[in-house]
Design a protein around this motif. Structure first.
Motif, PDB file in Angstrom:
ATOM      1  N   HIS A   1      84.370 -16.694  18.204  1.00 24.39           N
ATOM      2  CA  HIS A   1      84.224 -16.983  16.759  1.00 24.39           C
ATOM      3  C   HIS A   1      85.546 -17.230  16.026  1.00 24.39           C
ATOM      4  O   HIS A   1      85.695 -18.211  15.317  1.00 24.39           O
ATOM      5  CB  HIS A   1      83.486 -15.823  16.060  1.00 24.39           C
ATOM      6  CG  HIS A   1      82.063 -15.713  16.475  1.00 24.39           C
ATOM      7  ND1 HIS A   1      81.013 -16.112  15.700  1.00 24.39           N
ATOM      8  CD2 HIS A   1      81.521 -15.281  17.638  1.00 24.39           C
ATOM      9  CE1 HIS A   1      79.875 -15.926  16.348  1.00 24.39           C
ATOM     10  NE2 HIS A   1      80.162 -15.420  17.529  1.00 24.39           N
TER      11      HIS A   1
ATOM     12  N   THR B   1      79.347 -22.016  20.820  1.00 24.45           N
ATOM     13  CA  THR B   1      79.610 -21.611  19.437  1.00 24.45           C
ATOM     14  C   THR B   1      79.372 -22.774  18.485  1.00 24.45           C
ATOM     15  O   THR B   1      79.961 -23.843  18.643  1.00 24.45           O
ATOM     16  CB  THR B   1      81.086 -21.176  19.315  1.00 24.45           C
ATOM     17  OG1 THR B   1      81.300 -20.046  20.159  1.00 24.45           O
ATOM     18  CG2 THR B   1      81.439 -20.822  17.866  1.00 24.45           C
TER      19      THR B   1
ATOM     20  N   ARG C   1      77.682 -29.448  11.758  1.00 24.62           N
ATOM     21  CA  ARG C   1      77.921 -28.464  12.823  1.00 24.62           C
ATOM     22  C   ARG C   1      78.551 -29.164  14.023  1.00 24.62           C
ATOM     23  O   ARG C   1      78.154 -30.264  14.398  1.00 24.62           O
ATOM     24  CB  ARG C   1      76.602 -27.805  13.244  1.00 24.62           C
ATOM     25  CG  ARG C   1      76.770 -26.762  14.356  1.00 24.62           C
ATOM     26  CD  ARG C   1      75.458 -26.051  14.680  1.00 24.62           C
ATOM     27  NE  ARG C   1      74.441 -26.995  15.095  1.00 24.62           N
ATOM     28  CZ  ARG C   1      73.125 -26.750  15.063  1.00 24.62           C
ATOM     29  NH1 ARG C   1      72.662 -25.599  14.637  1.00 24.62           N
ATOM     30  NH2 ARG C   1      72.283 -27.668  15.465  1.00 24.62           N
TER      31      ARG C   1
ATOM     32  N   THR D   1      75.334 -18.701  14.422  1.00 29.13           N
ATOM     33  CA  THR D   1      76.385 -19.341  15.217  1.00 29.13           C
ATOM     34  C   THR D   1      75.825 -19.860  16.549  1.00 29.13           C
ATOM     35  O   THR D   1      76.317 -20.844  17.082  1.00 29.13           O
ATOM     36  CB  THR D   1      77.525 -18.347  15.489  1.00 29.13           C
ATOM     37  OG1 THR D   1      78.026 -17.906  14.230  1.00 29.13           O
ATOM     38  CG2 THR D   1      78.643 -18.975  16.277  1.00 29.13           C
TER      39      THR D   1
ATOM     40  N   ASP E   1      83.598 -19.893  11.069  1.00 31.11           N
ATOM     41  CA  ASP E   1      83.814 -19.547  12.476  1.00 31.11           C
ATOM     42  C   ASP E   1      84.380 -20.730  13.277  1.00 31.11           C
ATOM     43  O   ASP E   1      83.651 -21.403  14.024  1.00 31.11           O
ATOM     44  CB  ASP E   1      82.520 -19.025  13.123  1.00 31.11           C
ATOM     45  CG  ASP E   1      82.264 -17.567  12.783  1.00 31.11           C
ATOM     46  OD1 ASP E   1      83.154 -16.926  12.180  1.00 31.11           O
ATOM     47  OD2 ASP E   1      81.185 -17.062  13.126  1.00 31.11           O
TER      48      ASP E   1
ATOM     49  N   THR F   1      80.252 -24.222  15.088  1.00 34.80           N
ATOM     50  CA  THR F   1      81.141 -24.124  13.931  1.00 34.80           C
ATOM     51  C   THR F   1      80.543 -24.959  12.801  1.00 34.80           C
ATOM     52  O   THR F   1      80.188 -26.126  13.012  1.00 34.80           O
ATOM     53  CB  THR F   1      82.535 -24.663  14.293  1.00 34.80           C
ATOM     54  OG1 THR F   1      83.093 -23.839  15.328  1.00 34.80           O
ATOM     55  CG2 THR F   1      83.465 -24.661  13.075  1.00 34.80           C
TER      56      THR F   1
ATOM     57  N   GLY G   1      76.034 -15.797  11.528  1.00 31.99           N
ATOM     58  CA  GLY G   1      76.929 -15.400  12.620  1.00 31.99           C
ATOM     59  C   GLY G   1      76.151 -14.923  13.832  1.00 31.99           C
ATOM     60  O   GLY G   1      75.211 -15.577  14.284  1.00 31.99           O
TER      61      GLY G   1
END
Ligand SMILES: [Zn+2]
Length: 313
Positions: A87, A40, A26, A223, A54, A42, A184
């Motif tokens: 996103h 965010t 991540r 997310t 994302d 990812t 998400g």
């Protein structure tokens, strides 16, 4: 009622690739806010042949972090949960950079102008995090239950979960011996989710939460916020929280409140004023749901709009 047990995500270092499970990495973008929490997250799944979930907001620092994170690897697919600006925007760039196909439920529909006219000037609150990326169009529009065989050991299933947005899709996979769901914004680790009409839909959201309860995956990777391994218990608490909130909205209408700002002032008295605007949209989502259930009606038989006047049936 005790409510859902939210969890913190500590020790965030922006741009650093963090190995969060044997096959999951991540990278967190530096876009913290009241909607995105620390920013965010990812996800990069796999080694050598990878998928990216994302890609995130249009931020140079995040773009550079992703380039470094997948250096020497082959990106086999780009999965997008939904097209909010925190996103999807980097998906198109990453696809051009790597040649990988983009997958998602579909582009974001335009809102019904009868329910909410598009503002001339988007307000500062919503410009960055929860504004919509209407430019995103997947190369492949996935239907619910569609299985993507992207690379050896990398099989992902699309789980359509409308509610936060009508095109929201979670991505399921079996990784490291566990059934995981990249959730998400449908289920976040640190907070409840914004359900904002007209595209956001409370009835659909509650159904989509039930879908996650029924799937009973081992781990959710949201997310925003930390992973959840107490899936059924946590998501059940989220449903109960919404049902309690909806009952409170109905009670407020039955007690004579007719306008959304008045209902917010009553129900969110203990909540920071900066959150009253999103709270108003949440109350709007509950009222729309109550109208559909026949518990509440709109004065003058109009549409359930943000500025409508509501009364109990
Ligand atoms: Zn979102």
């Amino acid at each position: 009622m005790s409510g859902p047990s939210f969890r913190a995500l500590d020790d965030v270092e922006y741009g650093r690739v963090e190995q969060v499970a044997p096959t999951i990495r991540r990278v967190i973008a530096e876009n913290p806010s009241k909607f995105t929490y620390r920013g965010t997250g990812t996800y990069i799944v796999g080694h050598g042949d990878v998928v990216v979930i994302d890609p995130g907001p249009r931020l140079d620092s995040h773009r550079e972090a992703l380039v470094a994170a997948v250096a020497g690897e082959r990106v086999r697919g780009i999965l997008v949960t939904h097209c909010h600006a925190d996103h999807s925007p980097l998906a198109t760039w990453l696809a051009a950079e790597t040649g990988a196909p983009m997958f998602g439920h579909g582009p974001h529909p335009r809102p019904d102008p009868a329910l909410e006219p598009e503002p001339d000037e988007p307000d500062a609150d919503t410009v960055i995090e929860e504004s919509t990326d209407h430019d995103f169009v997947p190369d492949h529009a996935t239907g619910h239950g569609e299985v993507l065989d992207l690379a050896p050991g990398l099989v992902v299933e699309a789980v359509h979960t409308p509610g936060h947005t009508s095109n929201h899709t979670c991505w399921a996979a079996e990784l490291d011996g566990a059934r995981v769901l990249f959730s998400g914004d449908h289920v976040m680790g640190w907070s409840t989710t914004v359900v904002s009409p007209p595209d956001g839909d409370m009835a659909a959201y509650l159904d989509s939460l039930q879908l996650v309860i029924d799937r009973a995956d081992d781990v959710l990777w949201p997310t925003h916020g930390p992973a959840r391994d107490d899936v059924v218990e946590y998501v059940t608490a989220l449903v109960e929280h919404r049902r309690a909130r909806e009952a409170a909205v109905l009670h407020a209408v039955r007690s004579g409140l007719t306008a959304i700002p008045d209902i917010v002032a009553e129900l969110y008295a203990d909540v920071r004023a900066e959150l009253h605007k999103p709270a108003g949209r949440s109350v709007w989502a509950h009222l729309t749901h109550l109208v559909a259930q026949g518990e509440v009606e709109v004065e003058g038989a109009g549409l359930p709009r943000l500025d409508a006047s509501y009364r109990a049936t």
